[in-house]
Design a protein around this motif. Structure first.
Motif, PDB file in Angstrom:
ATOM      1  N   UNK A  71      10.327 -29.972   6.414  1.00  0.00           N
ATOM      2  CA  UNK A  71       9.810 -30.299   7.746  1.00  0.00           C
ATOM      3  C   UNK A  71       9.833 -29.114   8.707  1.00  0.00           C
ATOM      4  N   UNK A  72      10.251 -27.944   8.237  1.00  0.00           N
ATOM      5  CA  UNK A  72      10.312 -26.776   9.114  1.00  0.00           C
ATOM      6  C   UNK A  72      11.662 -26.669   9.794  1.00  0.00           C
ATOM      7  N   UNK A  73      11.888 -25.543  10.430  1.00  0.00           N
ATOM      8  CA  UNK A  73      13.149 -25.264  11.107  1.00  0.00           C
ATOM      9  C   UNK A  73      12.834 -24.612  12.444  1.00  0.00           C
ATOM     10  N   UNK A  74      13.128 -25.300  13.561  1.00  0.00           N
ATOM     11  CA  UNK A  74      12.799 -24.746  14.884  1.00  0.00           C
ATOM     12  C   UNK A  74      13.364 -23.350  15.135  1.00  0.00           C
ATOM     13  N   UNK A  75      14.568 -23.059  14.634  1.00  0.00           N
ATOM     14  CA  UNK A  75      15.153 -21.742  14.889  1.00  0.00           C
ATOM     15  C   UNK A  75      14.449 -20.631  14.119  1.00  0.00           C
ATOM     16  N   UNK A  76      13.558 -20.977  13.195  1.00  0.00           N
ATOM     17  CA  UNK A  76      12.831 -19.969  12.431  1.00  0.00           C
ATOM     18  C   UNK A  76      11.503 -19.582  13.084  1.00  0.00           C
ATOM     19  N   UNK A  77      11.168 -20.189  14.211  1.00  0.00           N
ATOM     20  CA  UNK A  77       9.903 -19.854  14.885  1.00  0.00           C
ATOM     21  C   UNK A  77       9.885 -18.411  15.372  1.00  0.00           C
ATOM     22  N   UNK A  78      11.047 -17.920  15.775  1.00  0.00           N
ATOM     23  CA  UNK A  78      11.152 -16.545  16.276  1.00  0.00           C
ATOM     24  C   UNK A  78      12.106 -15.782  15.361  1.00  0.00           C
ATOM     25  N   UNK A  79      11.636 -14.669  14.854  1.00  0.00           N
ATOM     26  CA  UNK A  79      12.470 -13.805  14.022  1.00  0.00           C
ATOM     27  C   UNK A  79      12.444 -12.411  14.643  1.00  0.00           C
ATOM     28  N   UNK A  80      13.614 -11.803  14.717  1.00  0.00           N
ATOM     29  CA  UNK A  80      13.745 -10.478  15.324  1.00  0.00           C
ATOM     30  C   UNK A  80      14.006  -9.426  14.250  1.00  0.00           C
ATOM     31  N   UNK A  81      13.650  -8.195  14.578  1.00  0.00           N
ATOM     32  CA  UNK A  81      13.916  -7.038  13.720  1.00  0.00           C
ATOM     33  C   UNK A  81      13.382  -7.233  12.305  1.00  0.00           C
ATOM     34  N   UNK A  82      12.217  -7.867  12.226  1.00  0.00           N
ATOM     35  CA  UNK A  82      11.583  -8.088  10.933  1.00  0.00           C
ATOM     36  C   UNK A  82      10.532  -9.178  11.054  1.00  0.00           C
ATOM     37  N   UNK A  83      10.136  -9.719   9.911  1.00  0.00           N
ATOM     38  CA  UNK A  83       9.162 -10.800   9.898  1.00  0.00           C
ATOM     39  C   UNK A  83       9.282 -11.592   8.600  1.00  0.00           C
TER      40      UNK A  83
END
Length: 165
Positions: A71-83
């Motif tokens: 179902x997805x993970x809200x905290x994974x919408x933004x990723x820093x220092x990479x992609x």
């Protein structure tokens, strides 16, 4: 080994596995990721009720447990220092813990999850070196940092996907 959804009657065994996992983490330089009470009984009950809690059985005994959802993970919408490796649908694994006698169970669980959807994202604490080694050994790619909800810290983010033929 086989995977099945967790039954409410499995909860006492899960609580013991997580207590042992917290001790193992603390003894191996990672006392803060799960502290002295994570995950809570209430969280595990909610995972079971949502149908997202699984156990790995080995010889009829619970060898590991984990949370898995597509179902997805809200905290994974933004990723820093990479992609992330891609933006396609993915499964997420949380709260994975093996019993003391569960040799190879965590790897089996992660491979089972990957087989379900072909694309897995997972995160772990910077101090969780055993999990980082396992993810690297299984071919997961380090993608960057994600931030937990409510500013509770950051986690190292990994992803693995099956190659399309």
């Amino acid at each position: 080994m086989e995977i099945q959804r967790t039954q409410r009657s499995d909860l006492p065994v899960l609580l013991g596995i997580f207590a042992d996992a917290r001790r193992f983490m603390a003894e191996n330089g990672n006392p803060n990721q799960w502290g002295d009470r994570f995950p809570t009984r209430e969280m595990l009950e909610a995972d079971i009720a949502a149908g997202c809690s699984y156990v790995c059985l080995d010889g009829g005994q619970i060898a590991a447990t984990f949370y898995f959802s597509t179902a997805g993970e809200p905290t994974y919408r933004v990723i820093r220092e990479g992609e992330w490796l891609d933006d396609t649908p993915y499964g997420v694994v949380h709260r994975i813990a093996a019993a003391k006698q569960g040799q190879g169970a965590a790897a089996y669980c992660l491979e089972w999850c990957l087989a379900q959807c072909g694309n897995i994202r997972i995160d772990t604490h910077r101090d969780n070196k055993p999990m980082q080694r396992l993810l690297t050994r299984l071919g997961y790619t380090y993608c960057g940092l994600i931030d937990l909800e409510n500013g509770r810290g950051e986690r190292l983010a990994f992803q693995k996907r099956l190659e399309k033929a």
